[in-house]
Write an enzyme that holds these catalytic residues in place. Structure first.
Site, PDB file in Angstrom:
ATOM      1  N   LYS A  60      10.681  31.737  25.302  1.00 54.73           N
ATOM      2  CA  LYS A  60      11.363  33.387  25.932  1.00 54.73           C
ATOM      3  C   LYS A  60      13.218  33.336  25.360  1.00 54.73           C
ATOM      4  O   LYS A  60      13.405  32.407  24.526  1.00 54.73           O
ATOM      5  CB  LYS A  60      11.799  33.233  27.173  1.00 54.73           C
ATOM      6  CG  LYS A  60      12.416  32.671  27.837  1.00 54.73           C
ATOM      7  CD  LYS A  60      12.956  32.055  29.037  1.00 54.73           C
ATOM      8  CE  LYS A  60      13.307  30.905  30.256  1.00 54.73           C
ATOM      9  NZ  LYS A  60      13.179  30.835  31.305  1.00 54.73           N
ATOM     10  N   ARG A  96      14.902  34.202  44.124  1.00 51.16           N
ATOM     11  CA  ARG A  96      15.095  34.979  42.623  1.00 51.16           C
ATOM     12  C   ARG A  96      13.735  35.629  42.651  1.00 51.16           C
ATOM     13  O   ARG A  96      13.529  36.717  43.055  1.00 51.16           O
ATOM     14  CB  ARG A  96      15.613  34.284  41.702  1.00 51.16           C
ATOM     15  CG  ARG A  96      15.991  35.188  40.800  1.00 51.16           C
ATOM     16  CD  ARG A  96      15.901  34.406  39.213  1.00 51.16           C
ATOM     17  NE  ARG A  96      14.469  33.318  38.392  1.00 51.16           N
ATOM     18  CZ  ARG A  96      15.130  32.418  37.711  1.00 51.16           C
ATOM     19  NH1 ARG A  96      15.723  32.318  36.630  1.00 51.16           N
ATOM     20  NH2 ARG A  96      13.627  31.691  36.737  1.00 51.16           N
ATOM     21  N   TYR A 131      45.418  32.102  17.223  1.00 48.02           N
ATOM     22  CA  TYR A 131      45.542  33.416  18.317  1.00 48.02           C
ATOM     23  C   TYR A 131      46.331  33.050  19.811  1.00 48.02           C
ATOM     24  O   TYR A 131      46.250  31.956  19.974  1.00 48.02           O
ATOM     25  CB  TYR A 131      44.266  34.232  18.906  1.00 48.02           C
ATOM     26  CG  TYR A 131      43.448  35.445  18.256  1.00 48.02           C
ATOM     27  CD1 TYR A 131      44.808  36.064  17.138  1.00 48.02           C
ATOM     28  CD2 TYR A 131      42.817  34.858  17.666  1.00 48.02           C
ATOM     29  CE1 TYR A 131      43.961  37.157  16.427  1.00 48.02           C
ATOM     30  CE2 TYR A 131      41.836  36.305  16.687  1.00 48.02           C
ATOM     31  CZ  TYR A 131      42.765  37.049  16.273  1.00 48.02           C
ATOM     32  OH  TYR A 131      42.540  37.946  15.251  1.00 48.02           O
ATOM     33  N   MET A 171      36.906  35.365  16.166  1.00 48.17           N
ATOM     34  CA  MET A 171      35.732  35.478  16.079  1.00 48.17           C
ATOM     35  C   MET A 171      35.009  35.122  15.729  1.00 48.17           C
ATOM     36  O   MET A 171      33.756  35.227  15.278  1.00 48.17           O
ATOM     37  CB  MET A 171      35.888  37.511  15.987  1.00 48.17           C
ATOM     38  CG  MET A 171      34.211  38.031  16.505  1.00 48.17           C
ATOM     39  SD  MET A 171      34.370  40.040  15.542  1.00 48.17           S
ATOM     40  CE  MET A 171      35.024  40.846  16.994  1.00 48.17           C
TER      41      MET A 171
HETATM   42  C1  PLP Z   1      12.983  29.408  31.822  1.00 53.00           C
HETATM   43  C2  PLP Z   1      11.422  29.124  32.631  1.00 53.00           C
HETATM   44  C3  PLP Z   1      11.436  28.028  32.711  1.00 53.00           C
HETATM   45  C4  PLP Z   1      11.629  26.468  31.475  1.00 53.00           C
HETATM   46  O1  PLP Z   1      13.183  26.204  31.748  1.00 53.00           O
HETATM   47  P1  PLP Z   1      13.560  25.041  31.406  1.00 53.00           P
HETATM   48  O2  PLP Z   1      14.770  24.873  32.344  1.00 53.00           O
HETATM   49  O3  PLP Z   1      14.085  25.939  30.088  1.00 53.00           O
HETATM   50  O4  PLP Z   1      12.636  24.488  30.997  1.00 53.00           O
HETATM   51  C5  PLP Z   1      10.188  27.888  33.406  1.00 53.00           C
HETATM   52  N1  PLP Z   1       9.388  28.748  34.236  1.00 53.00           N
HETATM   53  C6  PLP Z   1      10.046  29.720  34.536  1.00 53.00           C
HETATM   54  C7  PLP Z   1      10.152  30.672  35.252  1.00 53.00           C
HETATM   55  C8  PLP Z   1      11.366  29.713  33.305  1.00 53.00           C
HETATM   56  O5  PLP Z   1      11.573  30.944  34.015  1.00 53.00           O
END
Ligand code: PLP
Length: 360
Positions: A35, A131, A255, A303
């Site tokens: 992802k 969640r 800055y 930046m």
């Molecule tokens: C992102 C995610 C993972 C992978 O998690 P990592 O900590 O990056 O290994 C696995 N399961 C779900 C549901 C996730 O959202």
């Protein structure tokens, strides 16, 4: 020539880390979590590299899955948040995406849909992270609703750990027990375990699918030296010195003039900033590697640029010297600590402006 802000991505490291995750989880199969553009590494390139070894891929949403299908990736792809609107079901069915179902509105949409091919559902249980997912007391009912509809082909059980990166926490074990107890003898594969749980081998024998993410990119969410050593960093983030000068004692840099020289000092300006994904919260003292030598950030991250200490190169012309921010020599987790964040956000935060260079 281009602006020298580069993320060099070693695809073979990602494959090595994936195979390592698989070996830890065996005989379970491993879903490579790619992802968020493969945590900043490029989802298509990573999927292509893993296409001969990966059992499946996971992404957050249909936009990310579509990008992979359009690029010719044929493995199963799991949608970790499922679908958001019912119209996505047509595509999910047509392109054989595996789909998390976490809420009743999704079940209702599936029941009302007229998908051509029945879909593969990953039914999510909320075992304490709160969640996504059905609470244990709702779970059997959700399963039964889906089990008998023609629009569903298969049902896999899944849950997600809240605290697997904390080895002193009892939550992982508690969540696992609650999950297995609630699944009971309902048929179907089961899936748990992010990278932390894979690395700490917090997996019962009953698991068919694990879901490693961050570890594929060589950053261990459990920050012990042994865990770090077992993974190969995939991304080296670097740029070059584009300007240098010597400033007098009492003069300040950047800055808000946050760093003040206490003696005449040679400093350099490097073509990287927070718009590239270098963390603005990193302050004076954050390590960098200049032309192979340890140095440090001075003052505030801007930046497009940062300033660094070049005192170790007193008599040299440093223009064009390479500066590594994290990667082969500096663990991304170390920089994350300096910036009060985690390796995940730094890797995901590499911006479009950064030139990605793929190496085997
Ligand atoms: C992102 C995610 C993972 C992978 O998690 P990592 O900590 O990056 O290994 C696995 N399961 C779900 C549901 C996730 O959202």
């Amino acid at each position: 020539m281009a602006r020298p802000a580069t993320a060099v991505i070693k695809l073979s490291a990602i494959k090595q880390n994936y195979l390592y995750a698989k070996s830890l989880a065996t005989p379970a199969k491993a879903i490579a979590t790619i992802k968020a553009n493969a945590y900043g590494h490029g989802a298509i390139q990573v999927a292509n590299e893993l296409s001969d070894v990966a059992d499946a891929f996971a992404v957050a949403c249909i936009e990310e899955a579509k990008e992979l299908r359009d690029a010719g990736i044929e493995q199963p792809i799991l949608l970790l948040e499922g679908f958001f609107t019912a119209d996505e079901l047509t595509y999910i069915s047509e392109y054989n995406l595996w789909c998390v179902v976490h809420s009743q509105y999704q079940i209702d949409a599936i029941k009302q849909s007229n998908v051509q091919k029945p879909i593969n559902v990953w039914l999510k249980m909320d075992t304490g992270m709160h969640r996504l997912g059905f609470l244990p007391k709702q779970y059997a009912n959700a399963w039964q609703q889906l089990e008998k509809v023609a629009q569903v082909n298969s049902l896999t059980h899944m849950t997600h750990f809240s605290s697997a990166d904390d080895l002193s926490s009892l939550r992982t074990q508690q969540q696992t027990e609650l999950f297995l107890e609630t699944v009971g003898d309902l048929p179907g594969d089961i899936s748990i375990a992010n990278s932390s749980a894979v690395l700490s081998k917090a997996m019962p024998d009953r698991v068919q699918w694990v879901r490693p993410g961050i570890m594929l990119y060589g950053s261990s969410p459990i920050d012990t030296p042994e865990m770090a050593k077992s993974l190969a960093p995939a991304m080296t983030f670097k740029a070059k010195v584009i300007s240098e000068r010597i400033i007098e004692a009492g003069e300040c840099v950047g800055y808000n003039a946050l760093w003040e020289a206490d003696k005449p000092s040679k400093i350099g300006t490097v073509s990287i900033g927070y718009a590239d994904g270098y963390p603005r919260h990193a302050g004076t003292g954050t390590p960098v590697l200049v032309n192979g030598q340890k140095s440090q950030l001075l003052g505030r991250v801007a930046m497009d640029m940062i300033m660094i200490d070049l005192s170790m190169f007193e008599d040299q012309d440093c223009i064009g010297y390479e500066v590594e921010f994290w990667g082969d020599n500096i663990p991304v987790n170390e920089i994350a600590q300096c910036a009060d964040t985690i390796g995940y956000t730094l890797l995901c935060g590499i911006s479009r402006r950064v030139n990605k260079q793929y190496v085997k």
